[in-house]
Design a protein around this motif. Sequence first.
Motif, PDB file in Angstrom:
ATOM      1  N   PRO A  55      27.087  42.538  57.688  1.00 47.97           N
ATOM      2  CA  PRO A  55      27.791  42.490  58.971  1.00 47.97           C
ATOM      3  C   PRO A  55      27.409  41.147  59.990  1.00 47.97           C
ATOM      4  CG  PRO A  55      27.557  44.712  58.744  1.00 47.97           C
ATOM      5  CD  PRO A  55      26.675  44.081  57.595  1.00 47.97           C
ATOM      6  N   ASP A  56      25.930  40.965  59.946  1.00 47.93           N
ATOM      7  CA  ASP A  56      25.422  40.010  60.562  1.00 47.93           C
ATOM      8  C   ASP A  56      25.930  38.686  60.223  1.00 47.93           C
ATOM      9  OD1 ASP A  56      23.835  41.894  62.162  1.00 47.93           O
ATOM     10  OD2 ASP A  56      22.017  41.216  61.366  1.00 47.93           O
ATOM     11  N   MET A  57      26.012  38.497  58.941  1.00 47.92           N
ATOM     12  CA  MET A  57      26.352  37.336  58.192  1.00 47.92           C
ATOM     13  C   MET A  57      27.898  37.057  58.526  1.00 47.92           C
ATOM     14  SD  MET A  57      24.491  37.436  54.713  1.00 47.92           S
ATOM     15  CE  MET A  57      22.586  37.837  54.584  1.00 47.92           C
ATOM     16  N   ILE A  58      28.621  38.262  58.471  1.00 46.69           N
ATOM     17  CA  ILE A  58      30.271  38.295  58.706  1.00 46.69           C
ATOM     18  C   ILE A  58      30.381  37.448  60.088  1.00 46.69           C
ATOM     19  CG2 ILE A  58      32.308  39.289  58.964  1.00 46.69           C
ATOM     20  CD1 ILE A  58      31.207  41.201  56.801  1.00 46.69           C
ATOM     21  N   GLU A  59      29.682  38.086  61.071  1.00 46.01           N
ATOM     22  CA  GLU A  59      29.652  37.736  62.599  1.00 46.01           C
ATOM     23  C   GLU A  59      29.217  36.258  62.831  1.00 46.01           C
ATOM     24  OE1 GLU A  59      30.406  39.747  65.104  1.00 46.01           O
ATOM     25  OE2 GLU A  59      29.861  38.176  66.703  1.00 46.01           O
TER      26      GLU A  59
ATOM     27  N   GLY B 103      29.686  33.966  60.621  1.00 47.19           N
ATOM     28  CA  GLY B 103      30.175  32.978  59.503  1.00 47.19           C
ATOM     29  C   GLY B 103      29.366  32.273  58.418  1.00 47.19           C
ATOM     30  N   TRP B 104      28.290  32.597  58.399  1.00 50.79           N
ATOM     31  CA  TRP B 104      27.381  32.190  57.399  1.00 50.79           C
ATOM     32  C   TRP B 104      26.222  32.936  56.893  1.00 50.79           C
ATOM     33  CZ3 TRP B 104      22.237  31.334  56.308  1.00 50.79           C
ATOM     34  CH2 TRP B 104      21.753  30.072  55.639  1.00 50.79           C
ATOM     35  N   GLY B 105      26.085  32.986  55.661  1.00 53.56           N
ATOM     36  CA  GLY B 105      24.920  33.819  54.996  1.00 53.56           C
ATOM     37  C   GLY B 105      24.768  33.489  53.460  1.00 53.56           C
ATOM     38  N   ARG B 106      23.441  33.712  53.434  1.00 50.56           N
ATOM     39  CA  ARG B 106      23.025  33.571  51.830  1.00 50.56           C
ATOM     40  C   ARG B 106      22.190  34.554  51.231  1.00 50.56           C
ATOM     41  NH1 ARG B 106      25.642  29.794  52.509  1.00 50.56           N
ATOM     42  NH2 ARG B 106      25.063  27.405  52.588  1.00 50.56           N
ATOM     43  N   ILE B 107      22.950  35.165  50.302  1.00 47.96           N
ATOM     44  CA  ILE B 107      22.485  36.539  49.744  1.00 47.96           C
ATOM     45  C   ILE B 107      21.981  36.074  48.343  1.00 47.96           C
ATOM     46  CG2 ILE B 107      23.281  38.836  48.859  1.00 47.96           C
ATOM     47  CD1 ILE B 107      25.182  39.016  51.058  1.00 47.96           C
ATOM     48  N   ILE B 108      20.851  36.412  47.865  1.00 48.75           N
ATOM     49  CA  ILE B 108      19.878  35.949  46.693  1.00 48.75           C
ATOM     50  C   ILE B 108      19.651  37.285  45.963  1.00 48.75           C
ATOM     51  CG2 ILE B 108      18.069  34.821  45.780  1.00 48.75           C
ATOM     52  CD1 ILE B 108      18.262  33.147  48.406  1.00 48.75           C
ATOM     53  N   LEU B 109      20.091  37.923  45.075  1.00 51.54           N
ATOM     54  CA  LEU B 109      19.898  38.975  44.278  1.00 51.54           C
ATOM     55  C   LEU B 109      19.105  38.697  42.984  1.00 51.54           C
ATOM     56  CD1 LEU B 109      23.451  40.867  44.581  1.00 51.54           C
ATOM     57  CD2 LEU B 109      21.404  40.780  46.345  1.00 51.54           C
ATOM     58  N   ILE B 110      18.077  39.419  42.851  1.00 52.36           N
ATOM     59  CA  ILE B 110      17.134  39.277  41.519  1.00 52.36           C
ATOM     60  C   ILE B 110      17.494  40.306  40.576  1.00 52.36           C
ATOM     61  CG2 ILE B 110      15.092  39.146  40.589  1.00 52.36           C
ATOM     62  CD1 ILE B 110      15.017  36.871  42.689  1.00 52.36           C
TER      63      ILE B 110
ATOM     64  N   GLN C  97      34.040  34.019  54.035  1.00 53.54           N
ATOM     65  CA  GLN C  97      33.454  34.341  55.394  1.00 53.54           C
ATOM     66  C   GLN C  97      32.092  33.231  55.483  1.00 53.54           C
ATOM     67  OE1 GLN C  97      34.839  37.229  54.180  1.00 53.54           O
ATOM     68  NE2 GLN C  97      34.945  38.668  55.962  1.00 53.54           N
ATOM     69  N   GLY C  98      32.065  32.404  54.608  1.00 54.73           N
ATOM     70  CA  GLY C  98      31.111  31.334  54.714  1.00 54.73           C
ATOM     71  C   GLY C  98      29.457  31.931  54.133  1.00 54.73           C
ATOM     72  N   ILE C  99      29.721  33.211  52.992  1.00 54.94           N
ATOM     73  CA  ILE C  99      28.741  33.800  52.629  1.00 54.94           C
ATOM     74  C   ILE C  99      28.645  33.531  51.445  1.00 54.94           C
ATOM     75  CG2 ILE C  99      27.727  36.025  52.233  1.00 54.94           C
ATOM     76  CD1 ILE C  99      28.913  37.081  54.778  1.00 54.94           C
ATOM     77  N   THR C 100      27.459  33.126  50.714  1.00 56.78           N
ATOM     78  CA  THR C 100      27.219  32.755  49.328  1.00 56.78           C
ATOM     79  C   THR C 100      26.421  34.026  48.757  1.00 56.78           C
ATOM     80  OG1 THR C 100      25.257  31.463  49.340  1.00 56.78           O
ATOM     81  CG2 THR C 100      27.570  30.280  49.368  1.00 56.78           C
ATOM     82  N   VAL C 101      26.590  34.394  47.505  1.00 63.69           N
ATOM     83  CA  VAL C 101      25.857  35.131  47.021  1.00 63.69           C
ATOM     84  C   VAL C 101      25.542  35.009  45.428  1.00 63.69           C
ATOM     85  CG1 VAL C 101      26.027  37.755  46.329  1.00 63.69           C
ATOM     86  CG2 VAL C 101      27.534  36.969  48.003  1.00 63.69           C
ATOM     87  N   ASN C 102      24.546  34.980  45.102  1.00 61.70           N
ATOM     88  CA  ASN C 102      24.039  34.400  43.841  1.00 61.70           C
ATOM     89  C   ASN C 102      22.833  35.432  43.307  1.00 61.70           C
ATOM     90  OD1 ASN C 102      25.458  31.611  43.274  1.00 61.70           O
ATOM     91  ND2 ASN C 102      24.524  31.373  45.379  1.00 61.70           N
ATOM     92  N   ASN C 103      22.775  34.977  42.025  1.00 61.19           N
ATOM     93  CA  ASN C 103      21.620  35.931  41.338  1.00 61.19           C
ATOM     94  C   ASN C 103      20.695  35.151  40.718  1.00 61.19           C
ATOM     95  OD1 ASN C 103      21.174  37.777  38.939  1.00 61.19           O
ATOM     96  ND2 ASN C 103      22.283  38.932  40.230  1.00 61.19           N
TER      97      ASN C 103
ATOM     98  N   ASP D 207      21.594  24.829  53.102  1.00 60.03           N
ATOM     99  CA  ASP D 207      22.758  24.803  53.593  1.00 60.03           C
ATOM    100  C   ASP D 207      23.449  23.864  52.547  1.00 60.03           C
ATOM    101  OD1 ASP D 207      22.896  25.721  56.265  1.00 60.03           O
ATOM    102  OD2 ASP D 207      21.697  24.112  57.040  1.00 60.03           O
ATOM    103  N   GLU D 208      22.715  23.178  51.721  1.00 60.49           N
ATOM    104  CA  GLU D 208      23.642  22.255  50.607  1.00 60.49           C
ATOM    105  C   GLU D 208      24.057  23.007  49.372  1.00 60.49           C
ATOM    106  OE1 GLU D 208      20.529  21.840  51.737  1.00 60.49           O
ATOM    107  OE2 GLU D 208      20.894  19.815  53.041  1.00 60.49           O
ATOM    108  N   ALA D 209      23.784  24.302  49.514  1.00 61.01           N
ATOM    109  CA  ALA D 209      24.231  25.178  48.307  1.00 61.01           C
ATOM    110  C   ALA D 209      25.521  25.958  48.562  1.00 61.01           C
ATOM    111  CB  ALA D 209      23.037  25.964  47.920  1.00 61.01           C
ATOM    112  N   SER D 210      26.202  25.266  49.693  1.00 59.06           N
ATOM    113  CA  SER D 210      27.352  26.153  49.901  1.00 59.06           C
ATOM    114  C   SER D 210      28.415  26.160  49.179  1.00 59.06           C
ATOM    115  CB  SER D 210      27.908  25.580  51.655  1.00 59.06           C
ATOM    116  OG  SER D 210      28.383  24.202  51.397  1.00 59.06           O
TER     117      SER D 210
END
Length: 246
Positions: free
Chosen positions: A122-126, A128-135, A171-177, A228-231
Amino acid sequence: MKIAMVTGGGSGMGRSICLQLAQRGDAVAVVDWDGDAAESAADEIRSEGGRAVAFKTDVSDRAQVDTTVGKIRAELGPIGVLATSAGITDFTPFLEITTEAWQKMMDVNLTGTFHCVQSVIPDMIEAGWGRIILISSSSAQRGGPRMVHYASSKGGVFALTKSLALEFGPQGITVNNIAPSSIETPMHAAGRAEGRLSSVEEASARIPVRRLGTGDDIAAAAMFLRSDEASYFTGQLMGVNGGSYI
Ligand SMILES: NC(=O)c1ccc[n+]([C@@H]2O[C@H](COP(=O)([O-])OP(=O)(O)OC[C@H]3O[C@@H](n4cnc5c(N)ncnc54)[C@H](O)[C@@H]3O)[C@@H](O)[C@H]2O)c1
């Protein structure tokens, strides 16, 4: 500068991710169920002039995760970066995996990841930017004998990555693994000490780049994903494995 939450931040690659994020200017919430390890990582960051707070938290317990996320918001601010490195492993032949062992693996590795993302996003949605990196793990790519429960939990993390990337891209949030393989950490050393994993020499001889990976190798990938460059980079699995699974 962003507020970053890193689970499993007390040890291994999670700790390296914490240190590199702090060196690049992020304030880091070091989350780990080993409170002493989390404190020690936060101390190391502060001794280098960075900003960090430690939180003893079991990611498989939703109430603990929500409480910790609330404290991070209050002490540091809204969370913009989430890296999930908390995980457990186990080596058991398939026919001997109990329902309890299966469930525990899912609770920590998969459901724990779900809890953290759902609590933080919810913080990232608010913003409009977020980076989620899952191992996850290379075992999610290739399977893992005597690790069916572990590999299945990590396969779930990969599916979680792709699905979240589709849902939250607008919503400007990237999610990668990141799928690591053979990284020199306390977890890997424990597997060698138990005779479950090959020695450093034997493993290195099989890896194309002829060495085990390091926490800093994983953190380097995480720093790109956080940038930021990884958007335009989302829903991807980055294999950090010395060329082992390509
Ligand atoms: N080391 C490798 O070769 C390798 C390979 C593939 C995948 N992985 C994965 O990478 C991640 C990090 O592994 P590592 O090698 O750095 O291991 P590690 O054991 O050094 O670090 C893992 C950290 O997670 C913490 N943790 C475990 N369960 C937790 C929970 N329920 N709540 C909060 N914290 C918890 C531990 O206390 C520890 O500090 C794990 O998810 C692991 O499965 C590791």
